[in-house]
Design an enzyme around this catalytic site. Structure first.
Site, PDB file in Angstrom:
ATOM      1  N   HIS A  37     -31.563  -7.845   9.393  1.00  0.00           N
ATOM      2  CA  HIS A  37     -30.995  -7.179  10.340  1.00  0.00           C
ATOM      3  C   HIS A  37     -31.036  -8.007  11.681  1.00  0.00           C
ATOM      4  O   HIS A  37     -31.665  -8.880  12.175  1.00  0.00           O
ATOM      5  CB  HIS A  37     -32.108  -6.097  10.863  1.00  0.00           C
ATOM      6  N   HIS A  72     -32.094  -7.964   2.987  1.00  0.00           N
ATOM      7  CA  HIS A  72     -31.097  -7.928   4.170  1.00  0.00           C
ATOM      8  C   HIS A  72     -31.891  -8.306   5.375  1.00  0.00           C
ATOM      9  O   HIS A  72     -32.868  -7.544   5.492  1.00  0.00           O
ATOM     10  CB  HIS A  72     -30.419  -6.667   4.248  1.00  0.00           C
TER      11      HIS A  72
HETATM   12  P1  5GP Z   1     -34.118  -1.221   5.914  1.00  0.00           P
HETATM   13  O1  5GP Z   1     -34.809  -0.128   6.198  1.00  0.00           O
HETATM   14  O2  5GP Z   1     -34.036  -1.138   4.431  1.00  0.00           O
HETATM   15  O3  5GP Z   1     -34.822  -2.539   6.600  1.00  0.00           O
HETATM   16  O4  5GP Z   1     -32.517  -1.162   6.337  1.00  0.00           O
HETATM   17  C1  5GP Z   1     -31.649  -0.328   5.780  1.00  0.00           C
HETATM   18  C2  5GP Z   1     -30.301  -0.390   6.444  1.00  0.00           C
HETATM   19  O5  5GP Z   1     -29.308  -0.408   5.763  1.00  0.00           O
HETATM   20  C3  5GP Z   1     -30.694   0.665   7.746  1.00  0.00           C
HETATM   21  O6  5GP Z   1     -30.344  -0.042   8.832  1.00  0.00           O
HETATM   22  C4  5GP Z   1     -29.371   1.476   7.019  1.00  0.00           C
HETATM   23  O7  5GP Z   1     -29.132   2.066   8.216  1.00  0.00           O
HETATM   24  C5  5GP Z   1     -28.298   0.552   6.421  1.00  0.00           C
HETATM   25  N1  5GP Z   1     -27.663   1.270   5.471  1.00  0.00           N
HETATM   26  C6  5GP Z   1     -28.154   2.048   4.553  1.00  0.00           C
HETATM   27  N2  5GP Z   1     -27.057   2.677   3.841  1.00  0.00           N
HETATM   28  C7  5GP Z   1     -25.783   1.796   4.283  1.00  0.00           C
HETATM   29  C8  5GP Z   1     -24.594   1.896   3.904  1.00  0.00           C
HETATM   30  O8  5GP Z   1     -24.041   2.635   3.032  1.00  0.00           O
HETATM   31  N3  5GP Z   1     -23.691   0.910   4.745  1.00  0.00           N
HETATM   32  C9  5GP Z   1     -24.114   0.198   5.715  1.00  0.00           C
HETATM   33  N4  5GP Z   1     -23.295  -0.513   6.343  1.00  0.00           N
HETATM   34  N5  5GP Z   1     -25.400   0.329   5.831  1.00  0.00           N
HETATM   35  C10 5GP Z   1     -26.295   1.111   5.487  1.00  0.00           C
END
Ligand code: 5GP
Ligand code: ZN
Length: 152
Positions: A112, A110
């Site tokens: 951001h 993903h």
């Molecule tokens: P990472 O730390 O893996 O780069 O980011 C994961 C992101 O996914 C975080 O910003 C977190 O808030 C988001 N996230 C985790 N679970 C969910 C969810 O169920 N729905 C949405 N919309 N975002 C999520």
């Protein structure tokens, strides 16, 4: 479609796969046959969006380059829309964590898209050595190694 065959489904259901297939809720921003963009549930700042491939790819090692390019393109379009919305944004950060040590918590690639403004309190923290600039030969030594790998 050799590239897509690299997809490996996780053992447990992935939250972003569930968002893509509609079994988990999300606030969608954009969708096409390749990717989905939706609001982050725990935004760094209001307007924080995630752009994900619809197919499950764990991280950059699995992600086909053309899908990565498409995700970036959509994130760029989203970023450039932001000034025409009510979202407070004086700038935008793109962030993609590859691996746990880099902060990856959801193992479905993903990107951001994070609206930023001065004094929003968000930012990287730097290690103690950050202020000590490396010698040129140290930069060159790493550059040579990476260059060699890229040429393979
Ligand atoms: P990472 O730390 O893996 O780069 O980011 C994961 C992101 O996914 C975080 O910003 C977190 O808030 C988001 N996230 C985790 N679970 C969910 C969810 O169920 N729905 C949405 N919309 N975002 C999520
Ligand atoms: Zn997934």
């Amino acid at each position: 479609m050799g590239e897509v065959s690299r997809e490996i489904q996780p053992m447990t259901p992935c939250i972003f796969c569930n968002i893509v297939n509609g079994s988990a809720p999300s606030s969608k921003v954009y969708e096409d046959e390749i990717c989905l963009a939706f609001m982050d549930i725990q935004p760094v700042n209001p307007g924080h969006i995630l752009v994900v491939p619809k197919v499950h790819f764990r991280d950059l090692a699995d992600l086909p380059a053309q899908i990565g390019a498409h995700i970036f393109q959509i994130a760029q379009r989203i970023a450039l829309c932001m000034p025409n919305t009510d979202v407070k944004n004086e700038g935008i950060d793109f962030f993609l964590a590859h691996g746990e040590a880099a902060g990856q918590e959801v193992f479905h690639v993903h990107l951001h898209v994070i609206p930023r403004y001065k004094s929003d309190g968000f930012g990287f923290t730097f290690g103690l050595n950050y202020k000590n600039l490396p010698e040129r030969h140290e930069l060159d030594a790493i550059a040579v190694q990476i260059k060699q790998q890229l040429e393979k």
